[in-house]
Design an enzyme around this catalytic site. Structure first.
Site, PDB file in Angstrom:
ATOM      1  N   ASN A   1      11.063 -29.899 -45.840  1.00 31.40           N
ATOM      2  CA  ASN A   1      10.363 -31.132 -46.200  1.00 31.40           C
ATOM      3  C   ASN A   1       8.855 -30.981 -46.041  1.00 31.40           C
ATOM      4  O   ASN A   1       8.067 -31.414 -46.896  1.00 31.40           O
ATOM      5  CB  ASN A   1      10.844 -32.282 -45.312  1.00 31.40           C
ATOM      6  CG  ASN A   1      12.242 -32.754 -45.653  1.00 31.40           C
ATOM      7  OD1 ASN A   1      12.805 -32.382 -46.673  1.00 31.40           O
ATOM      8  ND2 ASN A   1      12.817 -33.556 -44.777  1.00 31.40           N
TER       9      ASN A   1
ATOM     10  N   HIS B   1      13.735 -41.535 -65.308  1.00 31.05           N
ATOM     11  CA  HIS B   1      14.383 -41.391 -64.013  1.00 31.05           C
ATOM     12  C   HIS B   1      15.702 -42.154 -63.952  1.00 31.05           C
ATOM     13  O   HIS B   1      16.481 -41.999 -62.999  1.00 31.05           O
ATOM     14  CB  HIS B   1      13.419 -41.889 -62.921  1.00 31.05           C
ATOM     15  CG  HIS B   1      13.812 -41.537 -61.533  1.00 31.05           C
ATOM     16  ND1 HIS B   1      14.176 -42.487 -60.595  1.00 31.05           N
ATOM     17  CD2 HIS B   1      13.898 -40.338 -60.896  1.00 31.05           C
ATOM     18  CE1 HIS B   1      14.462 -41.888 -59.452  1.00 31.05           C
ATOM     19  NE2 HIS B   1      14.300 -40.596 -59.597  1.00 31.05           N
TER      20      HIS B   1
ATOM     21  N   TYR C   1      24.320 -36.775 -50.555  1.00 31.40           N
ATOM     22  CA  TYR C   1      23.562 -38.021 -50.664  1.00 31.40           C
ATOM     23  C   TYR C   1      24.522 -39.192 -50.805  1.00 31.40           C
ATOM     24  O   TYR C   1      25.531 -39.103 -51.512  1.00 31.40           O
ATOM     25  CB  TYR C   1      22.654 -38.015 -51.892  1.00 31.40           C
ATOM     26  CG  TYR C   1      21.510 -37.027 -51.890  1.00 31.40           C
ATOM     27  CD1 TYR C   1      21.424 -35.995 -50.955  1.00 31.40           C
ATOM     28  CD2 TYR C   1      20.512 -37.115 -52.843  1.00 31.40           C
ATOM     29  CE1 TYR C   1      20.374 -35.096 -50.976  1.00 31.40           C
ATOM     30  CE2 TYR C   1      19.449 -36.216 -52.880  1.00 31.40           C
ATOM     31  CZ  TYR C   1      19.396 -35.207 -51.942  1.00 31.40           C
ATOM     32  OH  TYR C   1      18.348 -34.316 -51.961  1.00 31.40           O
TER      33      TYR C   1
END
Length: 715
Positions: free
Chosen positions: A58, A441, A474
């Site tokens: 990250n 998106h 996720y």
């Protein structure tokens, strides 16, 4: 963004900057929460190491994208201020301080985890502590398997400094040729193909870092040279791709830009502790990194690489118990016929608890069904091994009309998406790249099927990507419907992307950058009006990031009008909660655990106390950020089916709100505090791993009750 929005943003900037947290510092606070999970003794040991690795990955991306953008602003002398009133230079100064502290904690965490791992038989050894047998094996292995791949390069006028790519790792030496006494500087790149950690022979799991292995055997690489000084360094470069609005060919532009990205400006240089100053100076000059941020690591360089050890180790006792996503009973009771299940009623698949295979099966069935005549699909990130791409190719080869909207601007997936686009086009798929200035998106599938004398359209709307790997990690929602209104709106969405046809008269969906900001503001205004009228007024919202200043201001207004607001923001949150006279009715929490919370859910009380069947509930692909509301094609879908509505509001949202084993609470000063489990510990991930969803249960499970979740303090 239109002129009215520009005026509102300008007006927002005139208000006190103290209303907002800094976006970049908020992100660093999120990554610290990830790092804290590496110290969470409730997790298995190797999973703690994985969290440490994730925090490193990250941070690498943060520097190569966010810090790179700020550095460019600073170097170009731009007078742009963040919403909290800081210049680029001021932000960089604060980021460096916070990031250095974070990296120091990463190193301390690694030392602690290294000790714990050694106790259970997994050790990253020091070169000085190898046994005689290990030394003998290592010397032979290096000579035969590693050194032939390495290419040392002298640095002098005839040998310029070698190019070091983004995330490149290298060793640097100062030496003396014993034959003539001449000093020599050498750089030794460690190619990505060379393993970062070498597994030593023997029954025990013992590893040695490649830099230590090489440094201990320099005589093999540099016979006849005397070592004077040694160091190691790692390079982070600017990886953002600028979109040229006048680019004549978007595909050609991205192919060129991907190559150029490897040579982006050096943003950060990490040196191993003890690297001589003269070698650091040599590296900085050789990489033209005079403006780079410099850091010295107190231990391991490249914490992200520790994930390699997690993947190598076959130690189920040190990892999370494997979890196999279940197939919704509703699909099973229709014999695997997705279309029949969707015709029966709308339903939601809750990933990763329920299998992503349902989404794949939906498209595979469409590809093989002779009655299906058309498929339309958005693709933002599809992964390297994509069953979705295979299904679309099979459909096109079967003679169906197939349209794929491939987003080339999906950061770090640009190259893979170009490859998918090429394969799809070869199969006869109509590939559309969307808008030059906006990313597509939205996550939408649309299948048109001939059923008797009519056409029926089946739609899938998702909060996450069509990516088989992330769908296991996720938490996301996949909504399936045969609603005619959804079908008509989805068709307008695809026409908007492919033909720039404005989507007029939408019946169900809300799209950005067309109407989403306006509608979202209106829904919040509706709660404000209810509060002023003395009716129950509340907002529950779950998303990855909350950044948009206009929406934050509107939430502040709602708070002080009496609207009770519960926000579950996993990552960046620029809103200050709990401030008297500004946000006294707003609470913010963040959940970080086994799975990455990724679904976006918005709930508005609509005059009834939440949770309630009258509430307005939507799922979306959008976070509340300027880019999502103004510069991306996004979709928000209202949930009208009673069971689906209850699943998302009464089950998913309530579970997120009452979780107290993986939750952090944000205060008005920007501090996150872990929520205590108390007398009633509740882990939302465990709950969904052990209980069926409401809308996907099917008739076989209708008599089996799902445990009722109760919100102790509702809005």
């Amino acid at each position: 963004m239109n002129a009215a929005s520009d005026i509102k943003v300008a007006a927002a900037k005139e208000k006190p900057a103290s209303r907002f947290f800094n976006r970049e510092l908020s992100w660093l606070a999120f990554n610290r929460r990830v790092l804290e999970e590496a110290g969470n003794v409730a997790h298995p040991l190797l999973e703690r190491l994985r969290f440490l690795s994730i925090s490193g990955t990250n941070l690498d991306e943060f520097f190569s994208v966010r810090v790179a953008g700020l550095k460019e602003q600073q170097l170009e002398g731009l007078e742009h201020h963040s919403h909290d009133g800081l210049t680029a230079g001021q932000q960089l100064e604060k980021i460096s301080e916070a990031a250095d502290a974070l990296i120091a904690d990463q190193q301390r965490t690694w030392i602690e985890l290294g000790e714990r791992l050694a106790e259970v038989g997994i050790e990253v050894a020091e070169a000085s502590n190898l046994t005689e047998a290990e030394r003998e094996w290592l010397r032979g292995h290096l000579a035969e398997q590693i050194l032939p791949v390495l290419t040392p390069q002298a640095i002098d006028p005839s040998h310029p400094f070698p190019f070091v790519p983004h995330l490149g790792f290298a060793l640097v030496f100062s030496m003396v040729d014993t034959a003539d006494g001449e000093p020599v500087s050498e750089v030794l790149m460690i190619p990505a193909s060379v393993p970062r950690f070498l597994r030593l022979p023997g029954m025990k799991s013992r590893y040695l870092a490649i830099d230590q292995a090489v440094a201990a055997h320099l005589d093999l690489l540099f016979p006849g040279f005397q070592l004077i000084g040694a160091g190691a360094f790692r390079v982070l470069r600017d990886t953002d791709i600028e979109i040229e609005e006048d680019a004549e060919d978007l595909v050609r532009h991205f192919r060129s830009a991907i190559k150029q990205r490897r040579r982006g400006r050096v943003i950060r240089l990490e040196f191993a502790a003890g690297t001589p100053v003269e070698l650091e100076t040599l590296v900085r000059a050789g990489l033209s990194a005079e403006h780079a941020l410099i850091a010295e690591s107190g231990g391991l360089i490249g914490v992200a690489d520790l994930g390699i050890l997690v993947d190598k180790e076959e130690r189920p006792d040190l990892k999370f118990q494997p979890y196999t996503p279940r197939l919704p009973e509703r699909i099973k009771e229709h014999g695997g016929d997705c279309f029949a299940a969707i015709r029966g009623k709308d339903f939601i698949v809750h990933h990763p608890y329920e299998s992503f295979d349902v989404v794949v099966a939906f498209l595979r069935q469409a590809a093989s069904d002779p009655d299906v005549i058309a498929i339309k699909q958005t693709l933002y990130r599809a992964g390297k091994q994509s069953a979705i791409i295979d299904a679309l190719v099979a459909a096109a080869e079967a003679g169906k009309s197939v349209t794929a909207v491939v987003e080339l601007k999906a950061r770090f997936d640009e190259e893979q998406n170009l490859l998918w686009a090429s394969r799809l086009e070869r199969a006869g798929v109509q590939v559309v790249y969307g808008f030059m200035e906006w990313k597509t998106h939205a996550k939408v599938s649309m299948v048109v099927r001939r059923e008797g004398a009519v056409f029926r359209t089946y739609c899938h709307f998702g909060t996450g990507n069509y990516h088989p790997t992330t769908a296991r990690l996720y938490t996301d929602l996949s909504f399936f419907t045969a609603s005619k209104r959804a079908a008509r709106d989805a068709a307008k969405l695809f026409n908007f992307i492919s033909g720039y046809v404005p989507p007029k008269g939408l019946e169900l969906l809300t799209l950005s950058p067309v109407t989403l900001r306006e509608k979202l503001t209106g829904w919040i205004d509706g709660e404000i009006a209810n509060a002023k009228a003395g009716k129950p007024a509340a907002i529950w919202a779950k998303m990855n990031s909350l950044v948009d200043p206009l929406i934050i201001d509107k939430l502040y207004e709602a708070s002080e009008a009496g609207v009770k607001i519960e926000l579950i923001i996993r990552g960046v949150c620029c809103l200050r909660p709990g401030i008297a006279g500004m946000s006294s009715n707003i609470r913010v929490k963040s959940i970080v655990g086994r799975f990455l919370e990724h679904s976006r859910i918005w709930c508005f009380a609509s005059g009834a106390r939440l949770p309630h069947a009258k509430a307005r509930v939507l799922i979306s692909s959008a976070d509340w950020m300027p880019r999502n509301l103004d510069r991306r094609v996004e979709v928000a879908v209202p949930l009208e089916n009673a069971t689906v509505h209850a699943q998302v509001l009464d089950q998913v949202m309530v579970a997120n709100l009452i979780d107290n084993e993986q939750s952090w609470s944000l205060d008005g000063s920007g501090n996150y505090t872990r929520v205590p489990a108390g007398k009633k510990p509740f882990n939302l991930h465990t709950y969904f791993m052990t209980n069926p969803s409401l809308s996907g249960r099917g008739q076989a499970l209708e008599g089996k009750k799902v445990p009722k979740l109760r919100l102790e303090q509702g809005g």
